[in-house]
Motif scaffolding. Sequence first.
Motif, short mmCIF file in Angstrom:
data_model
loop_
_atom_site.label_atom_id
_atom_site.label_comp_id
_atom_site.label_asym_id
_atom_site.label_seq_id
_atom_site.Cartn_x
_atom_site.Cartn_y
_atom_site.Cartn_z
N HIS A 78 2.85 35.77 -55.44
CA HIS A 78 1.79 35.02 -54.77
C HIS A 78 1.80 33.57 -55.22
O HIS A 78 1.67 32.65 -54.43
N VAL A 82 2.07 30.37 -53.05
CA VAL A 82 0.81 29.67 -52.82
C VAL A 82 0.68 28.42 -53.67
O VAL A 82 0.09 27.44 -53.26
N PHE A 104 -1.90 22.84 -50.99
CA PHE A 104 -2.27 23.90 -51.91
C PHE A 104 -2.08 25.26 -51.32
O PHE A 104 -2.11 26.25 -51.99
N LEU A 105 -1.87 25.34 -50.02
CA LEU A 105 -1.62 26.64 -49.42
C LEU A 105 -0.14 26.85 -49.15
O LEU A 105 0.24 27.84 -48.58
N ARG A 172 -5.98 -17.51 14.20
CA ARG A 172 -5.01 -17.06 15.21
C ARG A 172 -4.86 -15.54 15.17
O ARG A 172 -4.76 -14.90 16.23
N ASP A 175 -7.75 -14.08 16.93
CA ASP A 175 -7.64 -14.26 18.38
C ASP A 175 -6.68 -13.25 18.98
O ASP A 175 -6.90 -12.75 20.08
N MET A 176 -5.61 -12.92 18.27
CA MET A 176 -4.63 -11.94 18.75
C MET A 176 -5.12 -10.51 18.60
O MET A 176 -4.48 -9.60 19.07
N LYS A 177 -6.22 -10.34 17.92
CA LYS A 177 -6.79 -9.02 17.65
C LYS A 177 -5.79 -8.14 16.90
O LYS A 177 -5.43 -7.05 17.33
N PRO A 180 -6.74 -3.85 15.68
CA PRO A 180 -8.14 -3.79 16.11
C PRO A 180 -8.82 -2.45 15.84
O PRO A 180 -10.04 -2.35 15.98
N VAL A 181 -8.08 -1.39 15.48
CA VAL A 181 -8.70 -0.07 15.34
C VAL A 181 -9.29 0.10 13.95
O VAL A 181 -10.46 0.41 13.80
N GLN A 182 -8.47 -0.09 12.91
CA GLN A 182 -8.98 0.12 11.55
C GLN A 182 -8.73 -1.08 10.65
O GLN A 182 -9.15 -1.06 9.51
N MET B 1 -6.59 31.27 -57.30
CA MET B 1 -7.37 30.79 -56.15
C MET B 1 -6.97 31.59 -54.94
O MET B 1 -5.81 31.60 -54.53
N PHE B 52 -12.19 3.92 19.56
CA PHE B 52 -11.74 2.61 20.04
C PHE B 52 -11.31 2.67 21.49
O PHE B 52 -11.66 1.80 22.30
N MET B 65 -7.98 -12.89 24.94
CA MET B 65 -6.85 -13.45 24.20
C MET B 65 -6.31 -14.68 24.92
O MET B 65 -5.92 -15.67 24.31
N ALA B 68 -8.35 -17.64 24.29
CA ALA B 68 -8.21 -18.16 22.93
C ALA B 68 -6.94 -18.98 22.77
O ALA B 68 -6.82 -19.72 21.79
N ILE B 70 -3.52 -18.03 22.74
CA ILE B 70 -2.42 -17.60 21.89
C ILE B 70 -1.15 -17.35 22.68
O ILE B 70 -0.08 -17.24 22.09
#
Lengths: 197, 75
Positions: A78, A82, A104-105, A172, A175-177, A180-182, B1, B52, B65, B68, B70
């Motif tokens: 032991h 140990v 110690f172990l 510009r 103006d050209m859009k 236009p959707v998102q 121990m 849309f 357009m 405008a 363009i």
Amino acid sequence: MMLPKAAWSLLLRKGGRGRRGMHSSEGTARGGGKTPPYTNCYAQRHYPMPEEPFCTELNAEQQALKEKEKGSWTLLTHAEKVAPPYSHSMNGNTQPDLQDFKGFLVGKVYRLQFNETFAEMNRRSNEWKTVMGYVFFFFGFAALVIWWQRVYMFPPKPITLTDEWKAKQLQRMLDMKVNPVQGLASRWDYEKKQWKK
Amino acid sequence: MAPEVLPKPQMRGLLAKRLRFHMVTAFVLSLGVAALYKFGVADKRKKAYADFYRNYDAMKDFEEMRKAGIFQSVK
């Protein structure tokens, strides 16, 4: 920071080498990953079984223990399993004092083969704070350098990057859009001539 | 121990345990991300396009357009 201050200061003073490193001719043995003759010194998590045992020069008591280890391990006492191999002798193969606190172990047989237990070897450190400090410092320094360059060195902007050209370009596109959707033109309110809220 | 006796760690089935955890997590996360994408991105986009074009007048758009200024082919 699991170790008491005394053990830490000893470890840092020795540079992590232990007393073995100071007397050996190998120089700073900083563990696995370096070129020979450093590779076989300390086990690491990625290098858990080095070819050389940690203690190569054994005194008589340790040699007797190694002989006993060749037999059945159930015969090891032991105490040998140990008790830590605490030793103040000045040969090159003693452990740093940190083992007193954590080892110690873990017995003599293990300590002859390995410098640290897995728990000791894998201990965390605060090194990342130093690293991040340096990283942020150099970010800031680079920012200051570039600011100075912008004030004193950069040439005038190309005409297409001036504010008035960019405003005409944006008008510009509306103006050209464009989209236009998102996209861009979908955010512009054409009746009120302003951005949608 | 006399040292304290630690509880015996799990010795077998470690891969199975890890695999089960990660398979379940991967399944749930993939389904979750796919569902979020479907509702947050795909369906939203389809609705935006439908809205849309429901009342879209191409000629009116063209006239705006043109006014405008363009176009090069028609003033």
